[in-house]
Design a protein around this motif. Structure first.
Motif, PDB file in Angstrom:
ATOM      1  N   ALA A   1       0.677  -1.206   0.034  1.00 57.96           N
ATOM      2  CA  ALA A   1      -0.300  -0.405   0.127  1.00 57.96           C
ATOM      3  C   ALA A   1       1.222   1.677  -0.271  1.00 57.96           C
ATOM      4  N   ALA A   2       0.680   2.379  -0.652  1.00 57.45           N
ATOM      5  CA  ALA A   2       1.123   3.599  -0.836  1.00 57.45           C
ATOM      6  C   ALA A   2       0.623   4.343   0.194  1.00 57.45           C
ATOM      7  N   VAL A   3       0.988   4.771   1.427  1.00 59.31           N
ATOM      8  CA  VAL A   3       0.020   6.553   1.745  1.00 59.31           C
ATOM      9  C   VAL A   3       1.227   7.644   1.703  1.00 59.31           C
ATOM     10  N   CYS A   4       0.114   8.747   0.901  1.00 59.45           N
ATOM     11  CA  CYS A   4       0.753   9.688   0.296  1.00 59.45           C
ATOM     12  C   CYS A   4       0.607  11.158   0.996  1.00 59.45           C
ATOM     13  N   GLN A   5       1.287  12.424   0.872  1.00 60.91           N
ATOM     14  CA  GLN A   5       1.164  13.260   1.717  1.00 60.91           C
ATOM     15  C   GLN A   5       1.902  14.715  -0.128  1.00 60.91           C
TER      16      GLN A   5
ATOM     17  N   ALA B   1      -2.896   6.588   6.980  1.00 57.86           N
ATOM     18  CA  ALA B   1      -3.495   7.652   7.270  1.00 57.86           C
ATOM     19  C   ALA B   1      -2.492   9.151   6.677  1.00 57.86           C
ATOM     20  N   ALA B   2      -2.575   9.074   4.726  1.00 58.95           N
ATOM     21  CA  ALA B   2      -2.438  10.347   4.534  1.00 58.95           C
ATOM     22  C   ALA B   2      -2.830  10.970   4.687  1.00 58.95           C
ATOM     23  N   ALA B   3      -1.574  12.416   4.353  1.00 60.78           N
ATOM     24  CA  ALA B   3      -1.908  13.849   5.446  1.00 60.78           C
ATOM     25  C   ALA B   3      -1.119  14.864   4.156  1.00 60.78           C
TER      26      ALA B   3
ATOM     27  N   HIS C   1       3.318  14.745   7.979  1.00 55.96           N
ATOM     28  CA  HIS C   1       3.962  13.150   8.951  1.00 55.96           C
ATOM     29  C   HIS C   1       2.858  12.481   8.375  1.00 55.96           C
ATOM     30  N   ALA C   2       2.415  11.564   7.210  1.00 50.45           N
ATOM     31  CA  ALA C   2       2.049  10.878   6.964  1.00 50.45           C
ATOM     32  C   ALA C   2       2.560  10.047   7.019  1.00 50.45           C
ATOM     33  N   LEU C   3       1.251   8.279   7.991  1.00 54.42           N
ATOM     34  CA  LEU C   3       1.942   7.129   8.746  1.00 54.42           C
ATOM     35  C   LEU C   3       1.314   6.037   8.633  1.00 54.42           C
ATOM     36  N   ALA C   4       2.713   5.342   8.269  1.00 55.24           N
ATOM     37  CA  ALA C   4       1.261   4.037   8.423  1.00 55.24           C
ATOM     38  C   ALA C   4       2.049   3.271   9.369  1.00 55.24           C
TER      39      ALA C   4
ATOM     40  N   GLY D   1       1.705  -0.760  17.117  1.00 57.58           N
ATOM     41  CA  GLY D   1       1.861   0.545  17.263  1.00 57.58           C
ATOM     42  C   GLY D   1       3.094   0.658  16.935  1.00 57.58           C
ATOM     43  N   VAL D   2       3.196  -0.067  15.685  1.00 54.24           N
ATOM     44  CA  VAL D   2       4.950   0.278  15.355  1.00 54.24           C
ATOM     45  C   VAL D   2       4.433   1.334  14.060  1.00 54.24           C
ATOM     46  N   VAL D   3       6.120   2.322  14.070  1.00 54.73           N
ATOM     47  CA  VAL D   3       5.208   2.902  12.833  1.00 54.73           C
ATOM     48  C   VAL D   3       5.799   2.275  11.874  1.00 54.73           C
ATOM     49  N   ILE D   4       5.722   2.072  10.798  1.00 55.68           N
ATOM     50  CA  ILE D   4       6.407   1.371   9.718  1.00 55.68           C
ATOM     51  C   ILE D   4       6.535   2.339   8.876  1.00 55.68           C
ATOM     52  N   GLY D   5       6.287   3.544   8.255  1.00 52.04           N
ATOM     53  CA  GLY D   5       5.518   4.393   6.938  1.00 52.04           C
ATOM     54  C   GLY D   5       6.186   6.283   7.849  1.00 52.04           C
ATOM     55  N   ASP D   6       6.635   6.921   7.618  1.00 53.60           N
ATOM     56  CA  ASP D   6       6.402   7.967   7.818  1.00 53.60           C
ATOM     57  C   ASP D   6       7.119   8.842   6.886  1.00 53.60           C
ATOM     58  N   CYS D   7       6.211  10.108   5.773  1.00 56.59           N
ATOM     59  CA  CYS D   7       6.704  10.734   4.868  1.00 56.59           C
ATOM     60  C   CYS D   7       7.313  11.961   5.568  1.00 56.59           C
TER      61      CYS D   7
END
Length: 274
Positions: free
Chosen positions: A39-43, A204-206, A220-223, A228-234
């Motif tokens: 999955a891709a979480v975009c900012q 959570a895209a942002a 800070h778009a997050l996955a 509860g571990v942050v595995i992606g942060d833009c």
């Protein structure tokens, strides 16, 4: 989980690990590959310019597809962020209008699912009350709208000490039902807590940066994974995206080892705080 199971069956092999793509990254430079769906979480930085926003989102979706994504998550206000109430209302459209139609074509062209958070949808009584819905739209790889959620709990806040007044209800009507309940929570702590308490991947895209003279966003778009571990942060400055893998077997193992859904109580179990 059923959604990503379906996506996994449709995807060729995709890579292991975590990859963050920023706007500076050369397109097509890196690709994930493994049996897990991606999955891709975009900012992004939306403005009142709808055409520029669509072009920016198209680039992100194309980057995500090239990176191996099966589904791309765009943030609330992906279509535009108006500088005032009048502009926000004037730029709004219906679900069968130009903007969503273009996104259905984009999804079909790239064979990718799209999560479009916070579309400014004209309400059913638009001609009489000029109010809109804050709608979250899911489009499948065939370009079909498969679900829509019209936000039920609107955001009204008065921060008198800071001189901030935001009243979404002034021009937005709450949706009457959830089809299904898709929401984008705000804040890293809340996102991590929600992932743990629901045993879900939270994506959570942002928005980021300055949208116009009156508004900026934190980014800070997050996955977040089900632990509860942050595995992606833009990050907090750049337009871009983060690619994450959805490990459904790991999710099943967590739910087996800690069956929180079995611990739920009837609503009458809880006392009112009033």
């Amino acid at each position: 989980m059923r959604l990503f199971t379906a996506l996994r069956e449709r995807r060729p092999s995709l890579a292991a690990g975590l990859l963050a793509l920023r706007s500076q990254t050369a397109r097509g430079q890196i690709r994930m590959s493994s049996s897990l769906p991606v999955a891709a979480v975009c900012q992004m930085t939306a403005t009142p310019d709808k055409e520029a926003n669509f072009s920016a989102c198209t680039r992100l979706v194309e980057q995500a597809k090239e990176g191996g994504a099966s589904m791309v998550f765009l943030p609330e206000g992906f279509d535009y962020i108006g500088s005032n109430r009048e502009e926000t209302l004037a730029l709004s459209e219906t679900l069968d209008g130009d903007i969503i139609t273009r996104y259905t074509h984009l999804a079909r062209k790239l064979d990718v699912w799209l999560s479009l958070g916070g579309f400014h949808e004209r309400g059913h009584d638009w001609k009489t009350d000029r109010h809109i819905y804050n709608s979250h739209i899911i489009i499948n790889g065939q370009g079909e709208i498969v679900s829509a959620y019209r936000k039920g709990h609107l955001f009204d806040v008065e921060l008198t000490s800071k001189g901030v007044s935001l009243k979404e209800s002034a021009f937005t009507v709450p949706g009457p039902r959830l089809l299904p309940p898709i929401q984008t929570p705000i804040g890293k702590v809340l996102l991590r807590a929600r992932a743990i308490e629901t045993q879900c991947f939270v994506l959570a895209a942002a928005q980021v940066g300055a949208h116009h003279a009156k508004r900026t966003s934190y980014g800070h778009a997050l996955a977040v994974d089900p632990w509860g571990v942050v595995i992606g942060d833009c990050g907090g400055s750049d337009v871009g995206l983060t690619l994450i893998q959805i490990d459904l077997q790991a999710l099943r193992d967590i739910r087996r080892d800690m069956p929180v859904q079995q611990h739920r109580r009837e609503k009458d179990f809880y006392c009112s705080l009033d």
